[in-house]
Design a protein around this motif. Structure first.
Motif, PDB file in Angstrom:
ATOM      1  N   THR A  99       0.729  -1.226   0.125  1.00 54.24           N
ATOM      2  CA  THR A  99      -0.212  -0.023   0.164  1.00 54.24           C
ATOM      3  C   THR A  99       0.863   1.393  -0.015  1.00 54.24           C
ATOM      4  OG1 THR A  99      -1.553  -1.027   1.093  1.00 54.24           O
ATOM      5  CG2 THR A  99      -1.679   1.156   1.253  1.00 54.24           C
ATOM      6  N   LEU A 100       0.541   2.134  -0.981  1.00 51.60           N
ATOM      7  CA  LEU A 100       0.996   3.598  -0.932  1.00 51.60           C
ATOM      8  C   LEU A 100       0.039   4.616  -0.936  1.00 51.60           C
ATOM      9  CD1 LEU A 100       4.185   2.859  -3.140  1.00 51.60           C
ATOM     10  CD2 LEU A 100       4.321   3.288  -1.046  1.00 51.60           C
ATOM     11  N   TRP A 101       0.325   5.728  -0.523  1.00 43.86           N
ATOM     12  CA  TRP A 101      -0.771   6.739  -0.794  1.00 43.86           C
ATOM     13  C   TRP A 101      -0.489   7.682  -1.773  1.00 43.86           C
ATOM     14  CZ3 TRP A 101       0.120   4.047   3.389  1.00 43.86           C
ATOM     15  CH2 TRP A 101      -0.989   3.578   4.259  1.00 43.86           C
ATOM     16  N   LYS A 102      -1.293   7.834  -2.705  1.00 39.53           N
ATOM     17  CA  LYS A 102      -0.939   8.618  -4.087  1.00 39.53           C
ATOM     18  C   LYS A 102      -1.489   9.995  -3.921  1.00 39.53           C
ATOM     19  CE  LYS A 102      -1.353   8.278  -9.033  1.00 39.53           C
ATOM     20  NZ  LYS A 102      -2.386   9.543  -9.358  1.00 39.53           N
ATOM     21  N   TRP A 103      -0.764  10.962  -4.539  1.00 43.38           N
ATOM     22  CA  TRP A 103      -1.602  12.270  -4.247  1.00 43.38           C
ATOM     23  C   TRP A 103      -2.298  12.464  -5.472  1.00 43.38           C
ATOM     24  CZ3 TRP A 103      -2.258  16.320  -1.492  1.00 43.38           C
ATOM     25  CH2 TRP A 103      -2.913  17.348  -2.169  1.00 43.38           C
ATOM     26  N   THR A 104      -3.826  12.874  -5.376  1.00 47.82           N
ATOM     27  CA  THR A 104      -4.576  12.805  -6.453  1.00 47.82           C
ATOM     28  C   THR A 104      -4.683  14.194  -6.788  1.00 47.82           C
ATOM     29  OG1 THR A 104      -5.955  11.178  -5.147  1.00 47.82           O
ATOM     30  CG2 THR A 104      -6.895  12.131  -7.342  1.00 47.82           C
ATOM     31  N   ASN A 105      -5.233  14.980  -6.102  1.00 44.11           N
ATOM     32  CA  ASN A 105      -5.614  16.574  -6.323  1.00 44.11           C
ATOM     33  C   ASN A 105      -5.826  17.280  -4.904  1.00 44.11           C
ATOM     34  OD1 ASN A 105      -8.340  16.233  -5.706  1.00 44.11           O
ATOM     35  ND2 ASN A 105      -8.476  15.341  -7.960  1.00 44.11           N
ATOM     36  N   TYR A 106      -5.918  18.685  -5.015  1.00 44.11           N
ATOM     37  CA  TYR A 106      -6.059  19.079  -3.822  1.00 44.11           C
ATOM     38  C   TYR A 106      -7.557  18.982  -3.265  1.00 44.11           C
ATOM     39  CZ  TYR A 106      -1.883  21.817  -4.191  1.00 44.11           C
ATOM     40  OH  TYR A 106      -0.355  21.838  -4.334  1.00 44.11           O
ATOM     41  N   PHE A 107      -8.475  18.406  -3.911  1.00 41.59           N
ATOM     42  CA  PHE A 107      -9.622  18.097  -3.494  1.00 41.59           C
ATOM     43  C   PHE A 107      -9.783  16.817  -2.578  1.00 41.59           C
ATOM     44  CE2 PHE A 107     -14.239  18.383  -3.075  1.00 41.59           C
ATOM     45  CZ  PHE A 107     -14.762  17.186  -3.311  1.00 41.59           C
ATOM     46  N   SER A 108      -9.106  15.738  -3.236  1.00 37.38           N
ATOM     47  CA  SER A 108      -9.247  14.502  -2.633  1.00 37.38           C
ATOM     48  C   SER A 108      -7.903  14.075  -1.983  1.00 37.38           C
ATOM     49  CB  SER A 108      -9.304  13.579  -3.995  1.00 37.38           C
ATOM     50  OG  SER A 108     -10.385  13.764  -4.696  1.00 37.38           O
ATOM     51  N   GLY A 109      -6.825  15.028  -2.300  1.00 38.29           N
ATOM     52  CA  GLY A 109      -5.726  14.732  -1.446  1.00 38.29           C
ATOM     53  C   GLY A 109      -4.937  13.185  -1.624  1.00 38.29           C
ATOM     54  N   TRP A 110      -4.477  12.691  -0.478  1.00 37.90           N
ATOM     55  CA  TRP A 110      -3.628  11.610  -0.648  1.00 37.90           C
ATOM     56  C   TRP A 110      -4.749  10.225  -0.523  1.00 37.90           C
ATOM     57  CZ3 TRP A 110       1.410  11.600  -1.558  1.00 37.90           C
ATOM     58  CH2 TRP A 110       1.940  12.785  -1.588  1.00 37.90           C
ATOM     59  N   GLN A 111      -4.756   9.606  -1.673  1.00 38.64           N
ATOM     60  CA  GLN A 111      -5.482   8.334  -1.594  1.00 38.64           C
ATOM     61  C   GLN A 111      -4.757   7.086  -1.498  1.00 38.64           C
ATOM     62  OE1 GLN A 111      -8.880   8.341  -2.630  1.00 38.64           O
ATOM     63  NE2 GLN A 111      -8.939  10.417  -2.371  1.00 38.64           N
ATOM     64  N   GLU A 112      -5.317   6.342  -0.658  1.00 39.19           N
ATOM     65  CA  GLU A 112      -4.673   4.905  -0.488  1.00 39.19           C
ATOM     66  C   GLU A 112      -5.003   4.005  -1.804  1.00 39.19           C
ATOM     67  OE1 GLU A 112      -6.007   3.137   3.168  1.00 39.19           O
ATOM     68  OE2 GLU A 112      -5.311   1.038   2.275  1.00 39.19           O
ATOM     69  N   ARG A 113      -3.907   3.534  -2.252  1.00 36.26           N
ATOM     70  CA  ARG A 113      -3.828   2.593  -3.517  1.00 36.26           C
ATOM     71  C   ARG A 113      -3.017   1.350  -3.200  1.00 36.26           C
ATOM     72  NH1 ARG A 113      -7.779   4.678  -4.447  1.00 36.26           N
ATOM     73  NH2 ARG A 113      -8.108   6.573  -5.868  1.00 36.26           N
TER      74      ARG A 113
END
Ligand SMILES: CCCCCCCCCCCCC/C=C/[C@@H](O)[C@H](CO[C@@H]1O[C@H](CO)[C@@H](O)[C@H](O)[C@H]1O)NC(=O)CCCCCCCCCCCCCCCCC
Length: 573
Positions: free
Chosen positions: A6-20
């Motif tokens: 698992t890593l957290w990926k930066w999506t955008n300022y709205f969703s922030g860091w998403q677990e992937r």
């Protein structure tokens, strides 16, 4: 290289860091919404060979993957350690891909082209020579024997050269293929096997790789470079330490410590390996021991005795070991073994009380080795015989299986790969390549010495590895019980100066998987004897000393040779 977690990926300022869920496989990093979605297609992927990896200056959990001019991936791991594991995996994947496609390939391709044109030339020559023979032979009535001799005499050397060039081609192709497959498969997650090329990488998730950690206070991220003069040879260290631990000679006066109930008998202490007795069991071969386990209760006691009575021991075994090195420097090298055997016999003759070393020794990993560096018969010109050297190295391999962790897989593969490279080269001309030096000189003459697949480079790295192993064992002998500290100090003085951050990361992972001191001692204990038994400990320490001393001679010879031929390449890998 395979890795998943698992890593957290930066999506955008709205969703922030998403677990992937991220998967690194076959040089490609892909990510999925979750682990369960792995079979329903990835949300995105990136080819490691085309992207740059960078670490965040302040956030120890974050790493960025950048495809120049195109895309950015910003990802975070759960901890700094997990980020390190990803960095090692991503970095070594990238390094192996770049290396294979670029320098190694192009140099080898150039060499292969040259070889091909040489082959064409020899082929043309052969055709011409056969034509000449045919012409002479066709003149039935006036065969010019002298002329016939002349043209036929050329055939044999041309054929030889043709075959030799063909073998060189095969060697180039074979070692490059091996190196490529080996580099591509190089991974801390590979199973440790003796197979030539690992068939498939063992899949290891982060969860599992975390379990590798058993003992360490080292920070995984402390990968900064340490300065050191790489030319410092381990033999200097060995000589110095030896002066502090002299062993009494057969002729020395009994010291004040030699009361009957605490004597370390001269002969048994000095009874190192002998050539003549090589057929007798390995305990005898390495029987440099105390007379009786009861008599020396602790290893500290043994060193105390050695230090105290060493001052008069002009002729003693430790001095002889040093003498061997000096002899080498003066190019009067005999075999390490024969020198030691002389001492052994002398001491036994000079002593009425000669106790059988077998009685007071227990086997160790070293004494059980079929052959080792102690058995090497170094030539008078310091030539190191190829096969015994390779066998001595090969006999170290079981230690990796004993350590029983996939974290050592890349290390084992590298060491094993280098043994194979030298053996392959040797097998081309076993009668010509009698010593390691002759192989290197041959490669120099062919300008192959700096190729990654060359035997010369393999030997350079093997020499550095032996320096590491010796340094590590010396630390243990000195009493270091924290194996991580022992390994780190040895590493700093041997391999680290030549490693870039990716490989230093591999070391950091390996060092985390080291067992506790007590477990390590039990790995060195092949018999049923209790590992806490003092005789076992003393036997092991003495065997380590012999091993390091003999390895030191070999390392010193190789060091000098590499220096003399300007081969001690300082570049980091
Ligand atoms: C105490 C155990 C600690 C284990 C840690 C050991 C040090 C690990 C260092 C990390 C090695 C990573 C693996 C591979 C690295 C390679 O990239 C590197 C360079 O490879 C060379 O590249 C050349 C150019 O392409 C090529 O020509 C050459 O062929 C190739 O080799 N290789 C290395 O740095 C060599 C690493 C080998 C280290 C061997 C150490 C052996 C550790 C044995 C542990 C045993 C413990 C002692 C017990 C002894 C009992 C007898």
């Amino acid at each position: 290289m395979y890795m998943a977690g698992t890593l957290w990926k930066w999506t955008n300022y709205f969703s922030g860091w998403q677990e992937r869920w991220f998967v690194l496989d076959n040089g490609i990093l892909s990510y999925y919404k979750s682990e369960d979605d792995v079979n329903s297609g990835c949300k995105g992927s990136v080819k490691m060979s085309v992207c740059d990896i960078s670490v965040h200056p302040t956030d120890a959990t974050r790493l960025d993957l950048i495809i120049p001019g195109e895309q950015h991936f910003y990802v975070k791991a759960a901890t700094a350690q997990e980020r390190q594991e990803w960095l090692v995996a991503l970095g070594s994947t990238k390094a192996s891909m770049v290396k294979n496609t670029d320098e190694a390939d192009s140099v080898t391709n150039d060499l292969l082209k040259t070889k091909r044109s040489e082959l064409r030339l020899y082929c043309d020559l052969l055709v011409q020579q056969i034509h000449s023979i045919k012409t002479v032979a066709e003149k039935k009535h006036e065969i010019d024997i002298q002329k016939l001799d002349e043209v036929t005499s050329l055939l044999s050397p041309t054929c030889d050269t043709f075959i030799q060039t063909l073998e060189e081609c095969m060697y180039l192709v074979q070692s490059t293929t091996t190196a490529m497959m080996y580099e591509v498969n190089r991974s801390p997650t590979l199973p440790i096997t003796d197979a030539t090329i690992p068939s498939s990488p063992l899949k290891l998730s982060l969860k599992k790789s975390r379990q590798l950690s058993r003992q360490n206070s080292n920070d995984l991220l402390s990968l900064h470079s340490h300065s050191r003069s790489p030319s410092i040879s381990s033999i200097d260290t060995l000589n110095t330490s030896r002066q502090n631990s002299r062993i009494r000679s057969s002729t020395s006066e009994p010291s004040s410590l030699e009361s009957p109930d605490q004597t370390v008998p001269n002969s048994s202490v000095i009874n190192f390996l002998t050539n003549e007795n090589s057929s007798i069991n390995s305990l005898d071969r390495l029987g440099h021991v105390q007379s009786n386990p009861k008599e020396v209760k602790q290893t500290e006691r043994l060193s105390e005795i050695r230090e105290n009575d060493g001052t008069k021991s002009v002729d003693d075994a430790s001095v002889l070991k040093t003498t061997n090195v000096s002899s080498y420097n003066g190019l009067q090298t005999e075999t390490l073994t024969s020198r030691l055997s002389e001492t052994s016999f002398k001491s036994s003759d000079d002593n009425d009380v000669f106790l059988d070393p077998i009685e007071s020794r227990v086997p160790t990993f070293f004494s059980e080795m079929e052959s080792s560096f102690m058995d090497l018969k170094i030539n008078e010109d310091a030539g190191i015989p190829v096969e015994p050297f390779l066998d001595s190295c090969k006999n170290l391999l079981p230690i990796f299986d004993k350590l029983n962790s996939t974290a050592f897989a890349p290390v084992k593969m590298d060491f094993q790969g280098n043994i194979r490279k030298v053996r392959t080269k040797y097998s081309i001309h076993p009668e010509q390549f009698t010593t390691l030096q002759s192989i290197i000189l041959h490669e120099i003459s062919k300008r192959q010495q700096n190729l990654p697949s060359s035997a010369t480079m393999a030997l350079l790295w093997m020499k550095r590895s032996l320096e590491f192993i010796s340094g590590f064992l010396e630390e243990i002998k000195k009493g270091e019980e924290n194996l991580s500290s022992a390994a780190t100090r040895a590493y700093t003085a041997s391999l680290k100066p030549y490693h870039g951050w990716v490989v230093r990361g591999v070391f950091a992972v390996a060092v985390k998987a080291l067992p506790y001191h007590h477990t390590f001692l039990s790995l060195m204990n092949p018999s049923e004897v209790d590992v806490d038994n003092q005789t076992f400990y003393s036997s092991l320490m003495l065997d380590i000393e012999t091993f390091c001393s003999a390895t030191g001679v070999v390392v010193k010879i190789l060091n000098d040779f590499f220096m003399a031929h300007n081969l001690n390449i300082q570049e980091q890998i």
